[in-house]
Each structure stands twice: as structure tokens, then as C-alpha cells.
Motif scaffolding. Sequence first.
Motif, PDB file in Angstrom:
ATOM      1  N   SER A 124      -9.128  14.575   0.883  1.00  0.00           N
ATOM      2  CA  SER A 124      -9.005  13.379   0.043  1.00  0.00           C
ATOM      3  C   SER A 124      -8.122  12.341   0.727  1.00  0.00           C
ATOM      4  N   LYS A 125      -8.173  11.121   0.187  1.00  0.00           N
ATOM      5  CA  LYS A 125      -7.372  10.028   0.726  1.00  0.00           C
ATOM      6  C   LYS A 125      -6.951   9.127  -0.430  1.00  0.00           C
ATOM      7  N   ALA A 126      -5.633   8.922  -0.587  1.00  0.00           N
ATOM      8  CA  ALA A 126      -5.164   8.151  -1.743  1.00  0.00           C
ATOM      9  C   ALA A 126      -3.749   7.658  -1.519  1.00  0.00           C
ATOM     10  N   THR A 127      -3.383   6.664  -2.348  1.00  0.00           N
ATOM     11  CA  THR A 127      -2.018   6.142  -2.401  1.00  0.00           C
ATOM     12  C   THR A 127      -1.517   6.268  -3.833  1.00  0.00           C
ATOM     13  N   VAL A 128      -0.301   6.769  -3.980  1.00  0.00           N
ATOM     14  CA  VAL A 128       0.345   6.885  -5.286  1.00  0.00           C
ATOM     15  C   VAL A 128       1.648   6.099  -5.227  1.00  0.00           C
ATOM     16  N   VAL A 129       1.817   5.181  -6.178  1.00  0.00           N
ATOM     17  CA  VAL A 129       3.011   4.343  -6.232  1.00  0.00           C
ATOM     18  C   VAL A 129       3.832   4.743  -7.454  1.00  0.00           C
ATOM     19  N   LEU A 130       5.098   5.064  -7.238  1.00  0.00           N
ATOM     20  CA  LEU A 130       6.024   5.380  -8.321  1.00  0.00           C
ATOM     21  C   LEU A 130       6.928   4.167  -8.541  1.00  0.00           C
ATOM     22  N   ARG A 131       6.899   3.612  -9.742  1.00  0.00           N
ATOM     23  CA  ARG A 131       7.729   2.449 -10.063  1.00  0.00           C
ATOM     24  C   ARG A 131       8.817   2.851 -11.057  1.00  0.00           C
ATOM     25  N   HIS A 132      10.026   2.347 -10.840  1.00  0.00           N
ATOM     26  CA  HIS A 132      11.142   2.658 -11.722  1.00  0.00           C
ATOM     27  C   HIS A 132      11.833   1.357 -12.118  1.00  0.00           C
ATOM     28  N   GLY A 183      -6.483  18.615   5.580  1.00  0.00           N
ATOM     29  CA  GLY A 183      -7.250  17.431   5.929  1.00  0.00           C
ATOM     30  C   GLY A 183      -7.036  16.219   5.044  1.00  0.00           C
ATOM     31  N   ALA A 184      -6.170  16.310   4.042  1.00  0.00           N
ATOM     32  CA  ALA A 184      -5.947  15.186   3.137  1.00  0.00           C
ATOM     33  C   ALA A 184      -5.018  14.149   3.773  1.00  0.00           C
ATOM     34  N   GLN A 185      -5.127  12.913   3.291  1.00  0.00           N
ATOM     35  CA  GLN A 185      -4.238  11.830   3.705  1.00  0.00           C
ATOM     36  C   GLN A 185      -3.661  11.203   2.443  1.00  0.00           C
ATOM     37  N   LEU A 186      -2.378  11.373   2.261  1.00  0.00           N
ATOM     38  CA  LEU A 186      -1.727  10.906   1.041  1.00  0.00           C
ATOM     39  C   LEU A 186      -0.556  10.002   1.394  1.00  0.00           C
ATOM     40  N   GLU A 187      -0.467   8.880   0.688  1.00  0.00           N
ATOM     41  CA  GLU A 187       0.694   8.011   0.788  1.00  0.00           C
ATOM     42  C   GLU A 187       1.379   7.961  -0.568  1.00  0.00           C
ATOM     43  N   VAL A 188       2.687   8.224  -0.581  1.00  0.00           N
ATOM     44  CA  VAL A 188       3.496   8.143  -1.794  1.00  0.00           C
ATOM     45  C   VAL A 188       4.585   7.108  -1.551  1.00  0.00           C
ATOM     46  N   VAL A 189       4.601   6.067  -2.387  1.00  0.00           N
ATOM     47  CA  VAL A 189       5.603   5.008  -2.289  1.00  0.00           C
ATOM     48  C   VAL A 189       6.427   5.023  -3.568  1.00  0.00           C
ATOM     49  N   THR A 190       7.726   5.249  -3.461  1.00  0.00           N
ATOM     50  CA  THR A 190       8.594   5.232  -4.636  1.00  0.00           C
ATOM     51  C   THR A 190       9.494   4.016  -4.566  1.00  0.00           C
ATOM     52  N   VAL A 191       9.404   3.174  -5.600  1.00  0.00           N
ATOM     53  CA  VAL A 191      10.114   1.894  -5.629  1.00  0.00           C
ATOM     54  C   VAL A 191      11.123   1.922  -6.772  1.00  0.00           C
ATOM     55  N   ALA A 241      -3.379  17.644   7.855  1.00  0.00           N
ATOM     56  CA  ALA A 241      -3.158  16.691   6.764  1.00  0.00           C
ATOM     57  C   ALA A 241      -2.003  15.760   7.115  1.00  0.00           C
ATOM     58  N   THR A 242      -1.933  14.634   6.408  1.00  0.00           N
ATOM     59  CA  THR A 242      -0.905  13.626   6.669  1.00  0.00           C
ATOM     60  C   THR A 242      -0.279  13.165   5.361  1.00  0.00           C
ATOM     61  N   LEU A 243       1.037  13.058   5.358  1.00  0.00           N
ATOM     62  CA  LEU A 243       1.762  12.454   4.250  1.00  0.00           C
ATOM     63  C   LEU A 243       2.575  11.280   4.788  1.00  0.00           C
ATOM     64  N   ARG A 244       2.358  10.136   4.181  1.00  0.00           N
ATOM     65  CA  ARG A 244       3.221   8.970   4.428  1.00  0.00           C
ATOM     66  C   ARG A 244       4.056   8.773   3.174  1.00  0.00           C
ATOM     67  N   HIS A 245       5.361   8.877   3.328  1.00  0.00           N
ATOM     68  CA  HIS A 245       6.291   8.838   2.194  1.00  0.00           C
ATOM     69  C   HIS A 245       7.259   7.681   2.414  1.00  0.00           C
ATOM     70  N   VAL A 246       7.298   6.735   1.455  1.00  0.00           N
ATOM     71  CA  VAL A 246       8.108   5.531   1.607  1.00  0.00           C
ATOM     72  C   VAL A 246       9.053   5.404   0.411  1.00  0.00           C
ATOM     73  N   VAL A 247      10.346   5.276   0.704  1.00  0.00           N
ATOM     74  CA  VAL A 247      11.367   5.099  -0.325  1.00  0.00           C
ATOM     75  C   VAL A 247      11.890   3.671  -0.244  1.00  0.00           C
ATOM     76  N   VAL A 248      11.789   2.920  -1.348  1.00  0.00           N
ATOM     77  CA  VAL A 248      12.273   1.535  -1.402  1.00  0.00           C
ATOM     78  C   VAL A 248      13.253   1.424  -2.562  1.00  0.00           C
ATOM     79  N   SER A 249      14.516   1.117  -2.259  1.00  0.00           N
ATOM     80  CA  SER A 249      15.541   1.043  -3.303  1.00  0.00           C
ATOM     81  C   SER A 249      16.226  -0.309  -3.274  1.00  0.00           C
TER      82      SER A 249
END
Length: 396
Positions: free
Chosen positions: A155-163, A180-188, A209-217
Amino acid sequence: MSSVTEAPVTVPGAKGHTDGAGAFVPVQTRSERPRSYAPGDFERPTGREVNWKHTPVDRLSRLFDDVEGDEGGVSIAVSGPVAGAALGIGTAPRGEVFTPEDLPSAIAWSRAAEALYVSIPAAAELDEPVVIESVGGGVDLLAHAHLVIEAQPQSKATVVLRHIGVAQFAQNVEIVVREGAQLEVVTVQQWDDDAVHAASHQARIGRDATLRHVVVSFGGSVVRVNPDVELAGTGSRAELYGLSYSDAGQHLESQVYLHHKGAETTGDVLYKGALQGALARSVWIGDVLIGPDAVGTDSYEANRNLVLTEGARADSIPNLEIETGDIRGAGHASATGRFDDEQLFYLQARGIPEDDARRMVVLGFLSEIVQKVRVPALEAELFAAIEAELALEVGR
């Protein structure tokens, strides 16, 4: 769904050794930290522990109390192409990856009776992000949450966490990235000024598989987001990025742990922060462990901080453990510096006003992380947030 065994993984406390006097050596490395589902297995932090000594524990005190959260403390909603479901304690995949490693995460595990579960279907490629928004309902309200994100194979998707809003919030985020999945998780984190947020993110990445994890504070009084990522499968990849902008009195922190467990794994860690105002504080601790079976590993971590005003402070601590000699490469770097007056003079000498010149330098420094988000609307929003922070600094 099948059940998950909840027995503690290790006995908490310091590791000891005998040197003739029965002396104890405290836990130092991230891999040695005790883990348990039971809050009672953790001591209440005092600020002397290795994982708490850079944190203002007095401002997190509500998150150390093992009590029920307040009704409506934080409301959580899911929008986008995938709906959320509920997972009780003991229902897979909850607990497949996550084991608490500190007191707030253990309390959040036990107090969040139902976890929010978001599953990306196998072989699906989502064209728009799944957005999970957490809204704090009041400065004195206490809340606990556990979130499970599972990317099914291929699978391939982006999940955005907003706070947003304000609360006292202890949050666990469990991420499972299948083969084999490609997931991006962005927590803002764009909390109001009085919010307190302690988040523990734990992820496991499967084969190829690949995880792109982004933390924005940006917002909040104290925000502590600690990602823990295990590269379990052969050929797995982790890209861990972070951006923080700390104002007067703010404490923004991330303790990053990247564990190369499988062979031929790749890790790229880059966190950047800007600080302005009296008592503005940022903390970054980066731990990389290359295990004995992680042959062919390529790993690099770096942290860069830009101090814009007097009275701000950035702590940056990279650590690297290597347990095999058969790797492609491994390294780490850290740099913290003040605003470059020579660079500012250069721009002003070419007719650019001082405020515009400062803006260009800061935007240029932070844009590298913003552009890694790869969600155009969110990128534009983050650039606007940086502009707003800069406007506050100019206003002073």
C-alpha cells in the motif's frame, strides 16, 4: 481478531553491576531502557533520569498521575479516504509493535480503553491524505489516547496527525508498515500556548517497506514527541525528519531512536530547529543502533539548530551504536549556531531590508524539512506558520 499478550518485556530500573562495592550503573543507551505495560513498573520522573534530565518534568506533572482522563479533554476525528475503527486492549494489531518505555506512555496505554485504528488496504494507493485531528478542550483537561496506523502490504498512503487547542495530553502512536508498503506519517503540533503534550511513537517496518516520519512542532508550552523506529525487514527504509520553532518559554523536544535490525536497511534522520525569545528551549537526542544482524546498513543522522535571539538554548545529543562491522556506512552530526551576521550584512548590502533578509535566511534554513512533507497544501500552511513566527520576532 487475535489477542496480544501484555506481559512486561523487561523489569524496570537501572542496570547494576558489581565492582566490589555493589555500585549501580544507570541506564544510558536507548536500547537498555525498561519497557512495560504497567504504570506501576515505572518510577515517577524526577528530572535526574537519562531520558528526563533535559525535560521540565514539573510542567508535565499531570501526565505522571495514573488517573482517569477528563471527558472531552481531547476530541479526535478522522477524515479522508479511510475511516477509523476501535481496538480494545489485547486486540491485534494493538500491541504488536508498541510497548511503553516511560510512565506517560504506560498510563496512556492502560487508560485508553479503545485505540483508534486506521488501516490502509493492501495494494491501495491513496490520492489524498488521511487526517486525524485532535482538538484539546481546555487547559486543565487531562486526556490519554492510543492510535494504531497499519499500512497493509504494497500500500501507499499519507497520514497527517493534527493537534490544536489546549489540553494535558499523553498520546501513543503505533505504526505498522507491512512488506512493500510506503507510508508517510506527519504529526503537526500547533497547540495553544498552555498545552502540554507527551507523545510516544513506535514503528516497525517490514521487508522492502518505507516509512517517512515527520515531526513539526510550533505551539504548546511543552511538547515532547519521541519516535522509536525498528527497521525489521530486509531492505526496509526509514526517513525521519523534524522541524521545530521554539518561542519564549516554549520547550520543544524529540528523542529519536532508530534501530537497524534487518539486513540492507537504510536510515536518514534530519531534524532542524529555530529558537527565539527568552527561555526558548529545544532538545534533540538521536540514538541509532545498528544490530549484529544488520549487515549492509547505511545510516546517517543530523541535527541543526538556528538560535535567533539571546536567551534561547538548544541541546543536541547524537549517539551511535554499531554491533557489526559489515555495513555500508554510518555517521552522525550536530550543529547549533547563532544568526549569521555576515550573511545578513551580505543581503543588506544588496539592498534587501534587514527584516526581509532575516526572513530569507530562516526560511531557507527550515524549507528543507517543509519540502519533505510532500503534501502541497500542508507545505503552504507550514510556510505560513513560519512566516507568522518570524513576524512575532520582528514585532518584538
